[in-house]
Design an enzyme around this catalytic site. Sequence first.
Site, short mmCIF file in Angstrom:
data_model
loop_
_atom_site.label_atom_id
_atom_site.label_comp_id
_atom_site.label_asym_id
_atom_site.label_seq_id
_atom_site.Cartn_x
_atom_site.Cartn_y
_atom_site.Cartn_z
N SER A 54 0.84 -1.19 0.00
CA SER A 54 0.00 0.00 0.00
C SER A 54 0.87 1.24 0.00
CB SER A 54 -0.90 0.03 1.24
OG SER A 54 -1.56 1.27 1.34
N VAL A 59 7.53 2.61 3.68
CA VAL A 59 8.45 1.91 2.77
C VAL A 59 7.89 1.90 1.35
CG1 VAL A 59 9.64 -0.26 2.28
CG2 VAL A 59 9.42 0.54 4.64
N CYS A 60 6.60 1.70 1.19
CA CYS A 60 5.99 1.72 -0.14
C CYS A 60 6.12 3.11 -0.76
CB CYS A 60 4.53 1.31 -0.07
SG CYS A 60 4.26 -0.37 0.54
N ALA A 61 5.88 4.12 0.04
CA ALA A 61 6.00 5.49 -0.45
C ALA A 61 7.44 5.77 -0.87
CB ALA A 61 5.56 6.47 0.63
#
Length: 165
Positions: A54, A59-61
């Site tokens: 997500s 971390v995804c960002a």
Amino acid sequence: MAQTALQGNPVRLAGDLPAVGTTAPDFRLVDKDLADRSLADFAGKKKLLNIVPSLDTPVCATSTKRFNASMGGKADAVALVISADLPFAMGRFCGAEGVDNVIPLSMMRSRTFAKDYGVLIEDGPLAGITARAVVVLDADNKVLYTQLVPEITQEPDYDAALAVL
């Protein structure tokens, strides 16, 4: 079946990443305009698939912003960020963060992509969304590189994926 971890706890996945040297499975994902997108929409370009749980996690960002920064000026390649987020949320994130060199795609209509690519989390608190992985395809959709990140809270190996791209 592949396995990853979430904060040290084992997480089972539905299958394995496509093998290097094979043709990647086609997919149907949803873009920011709610249109279906498939590999055919990116024909003739190398593809970096940044698969994340997500965009609403640090971390995804970070991985999305890092790949975005690396994709500027690459006319022969495209980076796709794929998650379970709704297209609206992905669009808000990209707009707020100035992310314009990657294409966000959502699994909102189906988990088939996650199953076919071996990244669907089958158990634990994140069941139903994807593990963190990177897949690089050539212009003919042949798999050149894969990485299933061993711990979902860790970043992928950016240098290795970009070197192959």
